[in-house]
Design a protein around this motif. Structure first.
Motif, PDB file in Angstrom:
ATOM      1  N   UNK A  33       1.190  -8.361  13.278  1.00  0.00           N
ATOM      2  CA  UNK A  33       2.560  -7.855  13.133  1.00  0.00           C
ATOM      3  C   UNK A  33       2.511  -6.368  12.805  1.00  0.00           C
ATOM      4  N   UNK A  34       3.257  -5.586  13.559  1.00  0.00           N
ATOM      5  CA  UNK A  34       3.344  -4.145  13.332  1.00  0.00           C
ATOM      6  C   UNK A  34       4.290  -3.943  12.152  1.00  0.00           C
ATOM      7  N   UNK A  35       3.753  -3.560  11.011  1.00  0.00           N
ATOM      8  CA  UNK A  35       4.541  -3.458   9.780  1.00  0.00           C
ATOM      9  C   UNK A  35       4.578  -2.038   9.223  1.00  0.00           C
ATOM     10  N   UNK A  36       4.150  -1.081  10.009  1.00  0.00           N
ATOM     11  CA  UNK A  36       4.132   0.308   9.569  1.00  0.00           C
ATOM     12  C   UNK A  36       5.543   0.770   9.222  1.00  0.00           C
ATOM     13  N   UNK A  37       5.641   1.533   8.164  1.00  0.00           N
ATOM     14  CA  UNK A  37       6.928   2.085   7.734  1.00  0.00           C
ATOM     15  C   UNK A  37       6.640   3.221   6.768  1.00  0.00           C
ATOM     16  N   UNK A  38       7.690   3.912   6.350  1.00  0.00           N
ATOM     17  CA  UNK A  38       7.498   4.949   5.334  1.00  0.00           C
ATOM     18  C   UNK A  38       6.762   4.356   4.147  1.00  0.00           C
ATOM     19  N   UNK A  39       5.723   5.017   3.733  1.00  0.00           N
ATOM     20  CA  UNK A  39       4.939   4.641   2.557  1.00  0.00           C
ATOM     21  C   UNK A  39       4.230   3.298   2.674  1.00  0.00           C
ATOM     22  N   UNK A  40       4.119   2.764   3.878  1.00  0.00           N
ATOM     23  CA  UNK A  40       3.384   1.500   4.044  1.00  0.00           C
ATOM     24  C   UNK A  40       1.904   1.745   3.779  1.00  0.00           C
ATOM     25  N   UNK A  41       1.249   0.785   3.159  1.00  0.00           N
ATOM     26  CA  UNK A  41      -0.168   0.908   2.840  1.00  0.00           C
ATOM     27  C   UNK A  41      -1.071   0.627   4.029  1.00  0.00           C
ATOM     28  N   UNK A  42      -0.533   0.016   5.088  1.00  0.00           N
ATOM     29  CA  UNK A  42      -1.274  -0.294   6.302  1.00  0.00           C
ATOM     30  C   UNK A  42      -0.267  -0.448   7.420  1.00  0.00           C
ATOM     31  N   UNK A  81      -1.121   1.579  -3.329  1.00  0.00           N
ATOM     32  CA  UNK A  81      -0.299   1.472  -2.127  1.00  0.00           C
ATOM     33  C   UNK A  81       1.084   0.936  -2.498  1.00  0.00           C
ATOM     34  N   UNK A  82       2.020   1.118  -1.575  1.00  0.00           N
ATOM     35  CA  UNK A  82       3.381   0.618  -1.763  1.00  0.00           C
ATOM     36  C   UNK A  82       3.490  -0.766  -1.150  1.00  0.00           C
ATOM     37  N   UNK A  83       4.012  -1.690  -1.885  1.00  0.00           N
ATOM     38  CA  UNK A  83       4.271  -3.041  -1.396  1.00  0.00           C
ATOM     39  C   UNK A  83       5.743  -3.121  -1.024  1.00  0.00           C
ATOM     40  N   UNK A  84       5.999  -3.431   0.247  1.00  0.00           N
ATOM     41  CA  UNK A  84       7.381  -3.520   0.705  1.00  0.00           C
ATOM     42  C   UNK A  84       8.119  -2.198   0.658  1.00  0.00           C
ATOM     43  N   UNK A  85       7.400  -1.105   0.513  1.00  0.00           N
ATOM     44  CA  UNK A  85       8.010   0.214   0.484  1.00  0.00           C
ATOM     45  C   UNK A  85       8.710   0.558  -0.823  1.00  0.00           C
ATOM     46  N   UNK A  86       8.682  -0.355  -1.801  1.00  0.00           N
ATOM     47  CA  UNK A  86       9.423  -0.105  -3.035  1.00  0.00           C
ATOM     48  C   UNK A  86       8.615  -0.295  -4.316  1.00  0.00           C
ATOM     49  N   UNK A  87       7.552  -1.084  -4.245  1.00  0.00           N
ATOM     50  CA  UNK A  87       6.786  -1.392  -5.454  1.00  0.00           C
ATOM     51  C   UNK A  87       5.382  -0.800  -5.347  1.00  0.00           C
ATOM     52  N   UNK A  88       5.038   0.082  -6.291  1.00  0.00           N
ATOM     53  CA  UNK A  88       3.731   0.717  -6.302  1.00  0.00           C
ATOM     54  C   UNK A  88       2.696  -0.221  -6.918  1.00  0.00           C
ATOM     55  N   UNK A  89       1.613  -0.445  -6.174  1.00  0.00           N
ATOM     56  CA  UNK A  89       0.500  -1.259  -6.649  1.00  0.00           C
ATOM     57  C   UNK A  89      -0.671  -0.310  -6.894  1.00  0.00           C
ATOM     58  N   UNK A  90      -1.043  -0.164  -8.150  1.00  0.00           N
ATOM     59  CA  UNK A  90      -2.160   0.723  -8.476  1.00  0.00           C
ATOM     60  C   UNK A  90      -3.464  -0.032  -8.254  1.00  0.00           C
ATOM     61  N   UNK A  91      -4.128   0.313  -7.160  1.00  0.00           N
ATOM     62  CA  UNK A  91      -5.394  -0.327  -6.805  1.00  0.00           C
ATOM     63  C   UNK A  91      -6.203   0.681  -5.997  1.00  0.00           C
ATOM     64  N   UNK A  92      -7.108   1.382  -6.645  1.00  0.00           N
ATOM     65  CA  UNK A  92      -7.899   2.391  -5.936  1.00  0.00           C
ATOM     66  C   UNK A  92      -8.728   1.775  -4.806  1.00  0.00           C
TER      67      UNK A  92
END
Length: 169
Positions: A33-42, A81-92
């Motif tokens: 699934x193409x899930x690219x978006x602003x601030x998408x992590x992948x 990375x951003x999850x769903x474009x709204x929630x920041x997940x701190x994971x180096x």
């Protein structure tokens, strides 16, 4: 506006990533699934949670240059990375499990960034990438061979099969 942005053979580097992703989506959907978006992590995700990131580089730019651009790709690890474009997940680290490094190497007047057959693709598991911010095409070529758009689904599938745990460190 879309005609101005995408209606010419050479696409500005700000938008060329979208073109590369759209070309790859034609080859990989519906399995990915193409899930690219602003601030998408992948950029793509498979139903089992496997994530794929696309990076691109082109020899010829939309602005006049007197020589081909040096091909390189941003593969830097991130702080999260951003999850769903709204929630920041701190994971180096790198959020994707594998990368497609797309290179458009044509520099002459036949160059058309919109043409899938003019691109070459390098599929690399994240764990095989060196711990660097940018990787040169020469280094990528030392890691794997280029494939065409027609070969891409098979190669992505084979490499994805070798990823046993969809976790990235």
């Amino acid at each position: 506006m879309s005609q101005a942005a995408f209606g010419k053979p050479l696409i500005t580097n700000i938008l060329r990533g979208h073109v590369a992703e759209a070309i790859i989506a034609l080859a990989l959907e519906p399995e990915w699934a193409w899930c690219s978006a602003d601030y998408a992590g992948w950029d793509f995700e498979r139903s089992d949670g496997l994530r794929l990131e696309v990076k691109q580089s082109a020899a010829r730019q939309s602005w006049g240059t007197d020589k081909p651009s040096k091909p390189s790709f941003d593969v830097a690890a991130r702080t999260g990375y951003w999850e769903g474009g709204t929630k920041w997940i701190e994971k180096p680290g790198r959020a994707a499990h594998l990368y497609i490094l797309a290179h458009h190497g044509i520099y002459d007047d036949s160059a058309d960034h919109r043409n899938p057959s003019q691109w070459e693709f390098f599929v690399v598991p994240s764990g095989s990438l060196p711990d660097i911010k940018r990787i040169s095409l020469k280094t990528v070529q030392g890691l794997t061979s280029a494939v065409t758009i027609a070969e891409l689904p098979k190669v992505v599938g084979e490499i994805a099969e070798g990823i046993t745990h969809p976790t990235v460190g």
